[in-house]
Design a protein around this motif. Structure first.
Motif, short mmCIF file in Angstrom:
data_model
loop_
_atom_site.label_atom_id
_atom_site.label_comp_id
_atom_site.label_asym_id
_atom_site.label_seq_id
_atom_site.Cartn_x
_atom_site.Cartn_y
_atom_site.Cartn_z
N ASP A 113 0.87 -1.18 0.00
CA ASP A 113 0.00 0.00 0.00
C ASP A 113 0.91 1.24 0.00
OD1 ASP A 113 -1.78 2.00 0.38
OD2 ASP A 113 -2.87 1.04 2.02
N LYS A 114 1.02 1.86 -1.14
CA LYS A 114 1.98 2.96 -1.28
C LYS A 114 1.55 4.21 -0.49
CE LYS A 114 4.67 0.63 -3.89
NZ LYS A 114 5.79 0.01 -3.20
N GLY A 115 0.29 4.23 -0.05
CA GLY A 115 -0.17 5.39 0.70
C GLY A 115 0.27 5.38 2.16
N ILE A 119 6.80 4.61 8.62
CA ILE A 119 6.72 4.62 10.09
C ILE A 119 5.54 3.77 10.56
CG2 ILE A 119 6.35 6.11 12.11
CD1 ILE A 119 7.83 8.31 10.61
N VAL A 120 4.41 3.92 9.89
CA VAL A 120 3.20 3.16 10.27
C VAL A 120 3.41 1.67 9.99
CG1 VAL A 120 0.74 2.90 9.82
CG2 VAL A 120 1.74 5.16 9.88
N VAL A 121 4.05 1.38 8.86
CA VAL A 121 4.33 -0.02 8.50
C VAL A 121 5.24 -0.65 9.57
CG1 VAL A 121 5.42 -1.51 6.78
CG2 VAL A 121 4.02 0.40 6.05
N SER A 122 6.25 0.14 10.00
CA SER A 122 7.17 -0.36 11.03
C SER A 122 6.46 -0.53 12.37
CB SER A 122 8.33 0.63 11.16
OG SER A 122 9.19 0.22 12.15
N THR B 4 -5.30 10.41 6.49
CA THR B 4 -6.46 9.76 7.13
C THR B 4 -6.26 8.25 7.19
OG1 THR B 4 -7.72 11.43 5.96
CG2 THR B 4 -8.98 9.78 7.13
N ARG B 5 -5.78 7.71 6.08
CA ARG B 5 -5.58 6.25 6.03
C ARG B 5 -4.53 5.81 7.05
NH1 ARG B 5 -3.63 3.59 0.62
NH2 ARG B 5 -5.10 5.03 -0.31
#
Lengths: 180, 61
Positions: A113-115, A119-122, B4-5
């Motif tokens: 998901d390129k969006g 940081i969130v993926v980690s 938002t996502r």
């Protein structure tokens, strides 16, 4: 004939570059893991650490590929068990392997998901790492109720994942040219 | 949209973190567990007296 020869040379060069990068990343993960074990980072709860090698792993997930990152994690866990741990079949190796497998899988799936920010993926990787470790312990010791510990590890994993994700993101921005 | 996502994923992760806490407290305060805690372990002595387990027997006069 000449074009074919040039292509073969180029392929060999790319393969060598990739192999060198993988070796470099494995060495970095091992060194970071060792340096981290030397720093007294104790909160009174066992199993909590910063996990700096995760920043290398997230770099590998984004810049190389999911199977390569998985292989790097496997080599890192096994080598650190051999060099610094109690052996291949020690409980800490089994927990690290379970946590590493799930976190690489989660990070690898989320990075498509390129969006999503690295940081969130980690952070997702950190959460899954803690969850998998305690889940494996609970599976190995039926009847043990460690949900509270699992929650604490997951929350801490989220925080440390944010830190390592930030480091990985910064490194990636400066090393885009290394993409092979 | 992107932000938002990302915030949604962080919220989902926080919810996931809350799940083990919820499981722990539902298990700790479940009626069955509380009933088990309320039971008093007793044992019957040779003389037919009921004593608490682990407590020293009171000497008879």
């Amino acid at each position: 004939m000449r074009i074919q020869k040039k292509q073969t040379r180029s392929d060999t060069r790319k393969k060598t570059q990739r192999l060198t990068l993988c070796a470099l990343l494995t060495a970095m993960m091992l060194i970071l893991g060792y340096v981290e074990s030397l720093i007294p980072f104790n909160f009174g709860i066992p199993g909590i650490k910063l996990g700096l090698s995760n920043s290398v792993l997230i770099f590998a997930v984004y810049m190389l590929s999911l199977p390569t990152a998985f292989l790097l994690m496997l080599v890192k866990v096994l080598l650190s068990a051999l060099l610094f741990g109690g052996g291949f079949l020690s409980p800490s190796t089994v927990f690290a392997l379970a946590g590493g497998c799930l976190s690489v899988l989660v990070m690898g799936l989320l990075h498509f998901d390129k969006g999503l920010w690295p940081i969130v993926v980690s952070m997702a990787g950190g959460v899954s790492h803690g969850a998998a470790q305690v889940a494996v312990y609970m599976f190995m010791n039926p009847g043990s109720n460690l949900f509270l510990y699992m929650g604490v590890l997951m929350l801490v994993g989220m925080g440390t994942g944010a830190v390592t994700g930030f480091i990985g993101d910064r490194v990636m921005r400066h090393m885009k040219t290394l993409k092979t | 949209m992107k932000t938002t996502r990302n915030i949604l994923v962080i919220a989902l992760l926080l919810l996931l973190c809350a799940l083990p806490f919820a499981l722990h407290f539902t298990h700790a305060f479940s009626p069955r567990r509380l009933d088990a805690d309320r039971l008093v372990p007793v044992s019957l002595t040779e003389e037919g007296d009921v004593t608490l387990q682990g407590m020293p027997k009171t000497p008879k006069e």
